[in-house]
Enzyme design. Structure first.
Site, mmCIF file in Angstrom:
data_model
loop_
_atom_site.group_PDB
_atom_site.id
_atom_site.type_symbol
_atom_site.label_atom_id
_atom_site.label_comp_id
_atom_site.label_asym_id
_atom_site.label_seq_id
_atom_site.Cartn_x
_atom_site.Cartn_y
_atom_site.Cartn_z
ATOM 1 N N GLN B 12 0.817 -1.197 0.000
ATOM 2 C CA GLN B 12 0.000 0.000 0.000
ATOM 3 C C GLN B 12 0.854 1.252 0.000
ATOM 4 O OE1 GLN B 12 -3.154 0.572 -0.063
ATOM 5 N NE2 GLN B 12 -4.174 -1.366 0.401
ATOM 6 N N CYS B 13 0.315 2.319 -0.628
ATOM 7 C CA CYS B 13 0.947 3.633 -0.615
ATOM 8 C C CYS B 13 1.237 4.020 0.835
ATOM 9 C CB CYS B 13 -0.021 4.604 -1.261
ATOM 10 S SG CYS B 13 0.244 6.342 -0.874
ATOM 11 N N PRO B 14 2.366 4.629 1.167
ATOM 12 C CA PRO B 14 3.468 4.985 0.290
ATOM 13 C C PRO B 14 4.601 3.964 0.248
ATOM 14 C CG PRO B 14 3.746 6.110 2.373
ATOM 15 C CD PRO B 14 2.571 5.185 2.531
ATOM 16 N N ALA B 15 4.340 2.722 0.600
ATOM 17 C CA ALA B 15 5.409 1.721 0.612
ATOM 18 C C ALA B 15 6.167 1.606 -0.720
ATOM 19 C CB ALA B 15 4.858 0.366 1.044
ATOM 20 N N ASP B 39 -0.674 -0.871 -6.757
ATOM 21 C CA ASP B 39 -1.325 0.353 -6.295
ATOM 22 C C ASP B 39 -1.667 1.229 -7.501
ATOM 23 O OD1 ASP B 39 -2.028 2.755 -5.100
ATOM 24 O OD2 ASP B 39 -0.007 3.230 -4.450
#
Lengths: 158, 74
Positions: B12-15, B39
Protein backbone atom coordinates in the site's frame (compact mmCIF):
# COMPACT_ATOMS: atom_id res chain seq x y z
CA UNK A 1 11.63 28.43 2.88
CA UNK A 2 13.02 25.20 1.47
CA UNK A 3 11.17 22.83 -0.85
CA UNK A 4 12.52 19.75 0.91
CA UNK A 5 11.16 20.36 4.40
CA UNK A 6 7.68 19.55 5.65
CA UNK A 7 6.04 19.75 9.06
CA UNK A 8 2.83 18.32 10.49
CA UNK A 9 1.20 19.27 13.77
CA UNK A 10 -0.49 16.14 15.08
CA UNK A 11 -3.18 17.56 17.37
CA UNK A 12 -5.64 14.68 16.93
CA UNK A 13 -5.43 11.46 18.84
CA UNK A 14 -7.67 9.36 16.64
CA UNK A 15 -6.58 6.40 14.55
CA UNK A 16 -7.85 7.64 11.19
CA UNK A 17 -6.45 11.14 11.57
CA UNK A 18 -3.06 10.04 12.87
CA UNK A 19 -2.80 7.40 10.14
CA UNK A 20 -3.34 10.12 7.56
CA UNK A 21 -0.50 12.10 9.15
CA UNK A 22 1.79 9.06 9.11
CA UNK A 23 1.06 8.25 5.46
CA UNK A 24 1.86 11.82 4.46
CA UNK A 25 4.98 11.85 6.66
CA UNK A 26 6.32 8.60 5.19
CA UNK A 27 5.48 9.67 1.64
CA UNK A 28 7.21 13.00 2.17
CA UNK A 29 10.28 11.25 3.57
CA UNK A 30 10.30 8.93 0.54
CA UNK A 31 10.42 12.04 -1.64
CA UNK A 32 13.56 13.31 0.02
CA UNK A 33 11.98 15.66 2.56
CA UNK A 34 13.14 16.39 6.06
CA UNK A 35 9.88 15.78 7.94
CA UNK A 36 9.08 17.11 11.41
CA UNK A 37 6.03 15.90 13.35
CA UNK A 38 4.91 17.97 16.33
CA UNK A 39 2.64 16.00 18.66
CA UNK A 40 0.41 18.14 20.85
CA UNK A 41 -2.72 17.65 22.97
CA UNK A 42 -4.53 14.47 21.99
CA UNK A 43 -1.69 13.58 19.64
CA UNK A 44 0.56 13.03 22.67
CA UNK A 45 -1.34 9.83 23.44
CA UNK A 46 0.13 8.31 20.29
CA UNK A 47 3.58 8.63 21.83
CA UNK A 48 2.76 7.00 25.18
CA UNK A 49 4.54 3.76 26.00
CA UNK A 50 2.12 0.84 26.33
CA UNK A 51 3.83 -0.16 29.60
CA UNK A 52 5.46 2.92 31.10
CA UNK A 53 7.49 3.00 34.30
CA UNK A 54 5.54 4.17 37.39
CA UNK A 55 5.57 7.97 37.72
CA UNK A 56 4.48 10.23 40.51
CA UNK A 57 1.41 12.25 39.50
CA UNK A 58 -1.23 14.43 41.04
CA UNK A 59 -4.76 13.04 41.23
CA UNK A 60 -5.98 15.01 38.19
CA UNK A 61 -2.90 14.07 36.17
CA UNK A 62 -3.46 10.43 37.01
CA UNK A 63 -7.11 10.76 35.95
CA UNK A 64 -6.10 12.26 32.62
CA UNK A 65 -3.68 9.43 32.07
CA UNK A 66 -6.29 6.78 32.81
CA UNK A 67 -8.99 8.28 30.64
CA UNK A 68 -6.89 8.70 27.52
CA UNK A 69 -5.68 5.89 25.22
CA UNK A 70 -2.18 4.76 26.07
CA UNK A 71 -0.13 4.53 22.90
CA UNK A 72 -0.60 4.11 19.17
CA UNK A 73 -2.03 0.63 19.55
CA UNK A 74 -4.96 1.85 21.59
CA UNK A 75 -6.38 4.79 19.65
CA UNK A 76 -9.87 4.78 18.20
CA UNK A 77 -11.54 5.96 15.00
CA UNK A 78 -12.88 9.50 15.02
CA UNK A 79 -16.16 8.30 13.50
CA UNK A 80 -17.98 4.97 13.51
CA UNK A 81 -16.04 3.77 16.50
CA UNK A 82 -19.25 2.06 17.63
CA UNK A 83 -17.98 1.23 21.08
CA UNK A 84 -14.69 -0.07 19.72
CA UNK A 85 -16.23 -2.37 17.11
CA UNK A 86 -15.63 0.04 14.25
CA UNK A 87 -12.00 0.41 15.22
CA UNK A 88 -11.55 -3.36 15.34
CA UNK A 89 -13.14 -3.72 11.91
CA UNK A 90 -10.88 -1.01 10.50
CA UNK A 91 -7.80 -2.69 11.93
CA UNK A 92 -8.90 -5.98 10.40
CA UNK A 93 -9.42 -4.45 6.97
CA UNK A 94 -6.07 -2.70 7.17
CA UNK A 95 -4.36 -5.99 7.95
CA UNK A 96 -5.97 -7.83 5.03
CA UNK A 97 -5.01 -5.01 2.67
CA UNK A 98 -1.41 -4.92 3.81
CA UNK A 99 -1.60 -1.53 5.49
CA UNK A 100 0.89 -1.36 8.38
CA UNK A 101 -0.57 -0.80 11.84
CA UNK A 102 -0.12 2.61 13.41
CA UNK A 103 2.75 1.48 15.68
CA UNK A 104 4.43 -0.04 12.60
CA UNK A 105 3.99 3.19 10.64
CA UNK A 106 5.61 5.10 13.49
CA UNK A 107 8.59 2.74 13.63
CA UNK A 108 8.97 3.00 9.83
CA UNK A 109 8.83 6.77 9.95
CA UNK A 110 11.51 6.88 12.64
CA UNK A 111 13.72 4.59 10.55
CA UNK A 112 13.27 6.98 7.65
CA UNK A 113 14.55 9.84 9.77
CA UNK A 114 11.23 11.57 10.39
CA UNK A 115 11.57 13.76 13.49
CA UNK A 116 9.12 13.24 16.34
CA UNK A 117 8.72 16.20 18.67
CA UNK A 118 6.53 16.18 21.79
CA UNK A 119 4.91 19.43 22.89
CA UNK A 120 6.10 20.20 26.40
CA UNK A 121 3.13 22.42 27.25
CA UNK A 122 0.63 19.67 26.50
CA UNK A 123 2.75 17.24 28.47
CA UNK A 124 2.60 19.59 31.43
CA UNK A 125 -1.18 20.07 31.23
CA UNK A 126 -1.91 16.38 30.92
CA UNK A 127 0.69 15.40 33.47
CA UNK A 128 2.63 13.24 31.03
CA UNK A 129 6.31 12.83 31.92
CA UNK A 130 9.09 12.18 29.38
CA UNK A 131 9.79 8.68 30.73
CA UNK A 132 6.23 7.67 29.86
CA UNK A 133 6.82 8.35 26.17
CA UNK A 134 8.51 6.21 23.52
CA UNK A 135 12.21 6.56 22.67
CA UNK A 136 13.60 8.73 19.91
CA UNK A 137 11.67 11.88 20.74
CA UNK A 138 12.72 15.49 20.98
CA UNK A 139 10.92 17.96 23.26
CA UNK A 140 10.00 21.51 22.34
CA UNK A 141 7.52 24.31 22.76
CA UNK A 142 5.69 26.31 20.13
CA UNK A 143 8.75 28.36 19.17
CA UNK A 144 10.63 25.19 18.39
CA UNK A 145 7.81 24.09 16.14
CA UNK A 146 7.47 27.49 14.44
CA UNK A 147 11.19 27.59 13.75
CA UNK A 148 10.82 24.37 11.75
CA UNK A 149 7.61 25.55 10.12
CA UNK A 150 9.29 28.76 8.95
CA UNK A 151 11.72 26.73 6.88
CA UNK A 152 9.21 24.26 5.47
CA UNK A 153 7.03 24.79 2.41
CA UNK A 154 4.18 22.58 3.62
CA UNK A 155 2.83 22.77 7.19
CA UNK A 156 -0.22 20.73 8.06
CA UNK A 157 -2.53 20.65 11.08
CA UNK A 158 -4.10 17.26 11.57
CA UNK B 1 25.32 -0.32 -15.31
CA UNK B 2 23.27 -2.35 -12.87
CA UNK B 3 19.59 -3.25 -12.91
CA UNK B 4 17.52 -3.55 -9.73
CA UNK B 5 14.10 -5.16 -9.47
CA UNK B 6 11.59 -4.28 -6.80
CA UNK B 7 8.47 -6.36 -6.32
CA UNK B 8 6.11 -3.94 -4.59
CA UNK B 9 2.94 -5.75 -5.69
CA UNK B 10 0.34 -5.83 -2.96
CA UNK B 11 2.00 -3.03 -1.02
CA UNK B 12 0.00 0.00 0.00
CA UNK B 13 0.95 3.63 -0.61
CA UNK B 14 3.47 4.98 0.29
CA UNK B 15 5.41 1.72 0.61
CA UNK B 16 6.25 1.51 -3.14
CA UNK B 17 7.89 4.92 -3.23
CA UNK B 18 9.62 4.21 0.07
CA UNK B 19 11.13 1.09 -1.51
CA UNK B 20 12.06 3.11 -4.59
CA UNK B 21 13.71 5.78 -2.44
CA UNK B 22 15.84 3.24 -0.59
CA UNK B 23 16.86 1.41 -3.77
CA UNK B 24 17.83 4.58 -5.62
CA UNK B 25 19.88 5.65 -2.62
CA UNK B 26 22.19 2.66 -2.97
CA UNK B 27 22.19 2.62 -6.79
CA UNK B 28 24.86 4.33 -8.89
CA UNK B 29 24.10 7.00 -11.51
CA UNK B 30 22.88 5.38 -14.75
CA UNK B 31 21.63 2.30 -12.91
CA UNK B 32 18.10 1.17 -13.75
CA UNK B 33 15.45 0.37 -11.15
CA UNK B 34 12.42 -1.62 -12.30
CA UNK B 35 9.50 -1.61 -9.88
CA UNK B 36 6.21 -3.49 -10.09
CA UNK B 37 3.20 -2.32 -8.12
CA UNK B 38 -0.51 -3.01 -7.91
CA UNK B 39 -1.33 0.35 -6.30
CA UNK B 40 -3.37 2.15 -8.96
CA UNK B 41 -2.23 5.59 -7.85
CA UNK B 42 1.38 4.72 -8.54
CA UNK B 43 1.46 5.97 -12.11
CA UNK B 44 0.90 9.53 -10.93
CA UNK B 45 3.05 8.98 -7.83
CA UNK B 46 6.08 7.81 -9.77
CA UNK B 47 5.89 10.78 -12.16
CA UNK B 48 5.77 13.18 -9.21
CA UNK B 49 8.54 11.27 -7.44
CA UNK B 50 10.89 11.36 -10.42
CA UNK B 51 10.15 15.04 -11.01
CA UNK B 52 10.87 15.86 -7.35
CA UNK B 53 13.90 13.62 -6.94
CA UNK B 54 15.26 14.52 -10.39
CA UNK B 55 15.65 11.01 -11.75
CA UNK B 56 14.68 9.85 -15.22
CA UNK B 57 11.35 8.08 -15.64
CA UNK B 58 12.24 5.90 -18.60
CA UNK B 59 8.93 4.07 -19.07
CA UNK B 60 5.68 3.15 -17.34
CA UNK B 61 3.61 0.21 -18.57
CA UNK B 62 0.36 -1.30 -17.31
CA UNK B 63 -1.09 -4.73 -17.77
CA UNK B 64 -3.00 -7.36 -15.78
CA UNK B 65 -3.47 -4.99 -12.87
CA UNK B 66 0.28 -4.43 -12.50
CA UNK B 67 2.03 -1.14 -13.17
CA UNK B 68 5.70 -1.44 -14.09
CA UNK B 69 7.96 1.60 -13.99
CA UNK B 70 11.55 1.92 -15.20
CA UNK B 71 13.55 4.61 -13.45
CA UNK B 72 17.11 5.55 -14.25
CA UNK B 73 19.19 7.17 -11.53
CA UNK B 74 20.62 10.46 -12.71
Amino acid sequence: MADDKKTIIVFSGELDRVMAAMVIARGAAAMGNEVTLFFTFWGLNILRKPAPPPVKKSFLEAMFGMMMPRGAGKVKLSKLNMGGLGTLMMQHVMKTKNVPSLPEMIAEAQEFGVKFIACTMSMDIMGIKPEELIDGLEFAGVAGYLGSADEANVNLFI
Amino acid sequence: MAEFHIDAKGLQCPAPIMRLFNQIKIAQPSDLVIIEVTDVGFKRDVEAWCHKMKHELVAVTEGDGVITAHIRKV
